[in-house]
Design an enzyme around this catalytic site. Structure first.
Site, short mmCIF file in Angstrom:
data_model
loop_
_atom_site.label_atom_id
_atom_site.label_comp_id
_atom_site.label_asym_id
_atom_site.label_seq_id
_atom_site.Cartn_x
_atom_site.Cartn_y
_atom_site.Cartn_z
N HIS A 187 -3.66 -5.08 1.04
CA HIS A 187 -3.06 -5.35 2.35
C HIS A 187 -3.04 -6.85 2.66
CE1 HIS A 187 -2.53 -1.28 3.94
NE2 HIS A 187 -3.62 -0.96 3.28
N GLU A 232 -1.17 -8.26 4.70
CA GLU A 232 -0.82 -8.41 6.12
C GLU A 232 -2.03 -8.32 7.05
OE1 GLU A 232 -1.01 -3.93 5.96
OE2 GLU A 232 -0.88 -5.63 4.60
N CYS A 256 0.84 -1.20 0.00
CA CYS A 256 0.00 0.00 0.00
C CYS A 256 0.88 1.25 0.00
CB CYS A 256 -0.99 -0.03 1.17
SG CYS A 256 -2.37 1.13 0.93
#
Length: 236
Positions: free
Chosen positions: A175, A177, A97
């Site tokens: 994202h 994560e 990002c």
């Protein structure tokens, strides 16, 4: 193996990506650029380490814009120099990002406002699903990358480039994560207001993230594995 993980602020943790790196044998050093008490005034001074000596650099997300000089101008130049030198030295970089936007800027691309913000779990169109699975992925951004010359776009949607590869570096706009706990923190630290402006129920988004956790974990691990096996250490 040593990984440098740049956490721009305390809200955005390495999450599933960090978990997989540890499982794959990486010991990572976590650098937090903006301390918690400066979350709303992030124009801090920060000295980034030298690029050499690391086996991998990961740059995580942030709620700001790479091009916002009044917000990040005091430290973004140091990060761009680090990412540029890492890439020059052949040290792989994974940008996520904001980190992808920093990577594209460091390598000669640009960042601009997206035609509309993206918040929520969305699928993407991918040219290489073994490297970039189609998702759904968590999205939370209002800018987009214009990849640098020589980069190869590997995934996209109608809003923006969702992944690009340049040498042994990879940038992703989404994202991988994200965990439910991370999404909860995003909501609590200003995200609820952003959701409200877009007609999104922030609590439903958190619940959706909990329901998506098994799929999100599988997709994140697949992406990290493919990055390490095919981009960082391609077969010769």
């Amino acid at each position: 193996m040593r990984a440098l993980v740049i956490q721009h602020e305390h809200v955005s943790a390495p999450g599933l990506v960090g978990d997989r790196l540890v499982q794959r044998g990486y010991e990572f050093t976590l650098l937090t650029v903006v301390p918690e008490e400066r979350h709303h005034t992030p124009d801090v001074r920060f000295d980034f380490p030298e690029a050499d000596g690391w086996d991998l650099v990961v740059s995580l997300g942030a709620p700001w814009s790479v091009y916002d000089e009044t917000t990040v101008g005091s430290w973004i130049g140091g990060e761009l120099a680090l990412l540029r030198m890492a890439h020059h030295l052949g040290i792989p970089v994974l940008g996520i990002c904001f980190g992808a936007q920093a990577l594209t800027t460091a390598l000669g691309g640009t960042v601009e406002a997206a035609p509309r913000p993206e918040i929520g779990w969305t699928g993407i169109d991918t040219d290489d699903p073994a490297l970039i699975p189609p998702g759904p992925w968590m999205q939370w951004h209002h800018d987009r990358c214009v990849p640098p010359p020589g980069a190869r776009e590997t995934a996209r949607n109608t809003v923006c480039t969702q992944a690009f590869r340049m040498g042994n570096s990879l940038g992703v706009q989404f994202h991988p994560e994200a965990t439910p706990a991370v999404v909860r923190r995003w909501v609590d630290f200003g995200g609820a207001e952003q959701c409200a402006r877009l007609g999104i129920d922030p609590e439903e988004l958190v619940e959706r993230s909990r329901a998506m956790e098994p799929v999100a974990r599988e997709n994140a691990y697949r992406l990290v594995d493919a990055f390490l096996d095919r981009v960082v250490s391609p077969a010769r």
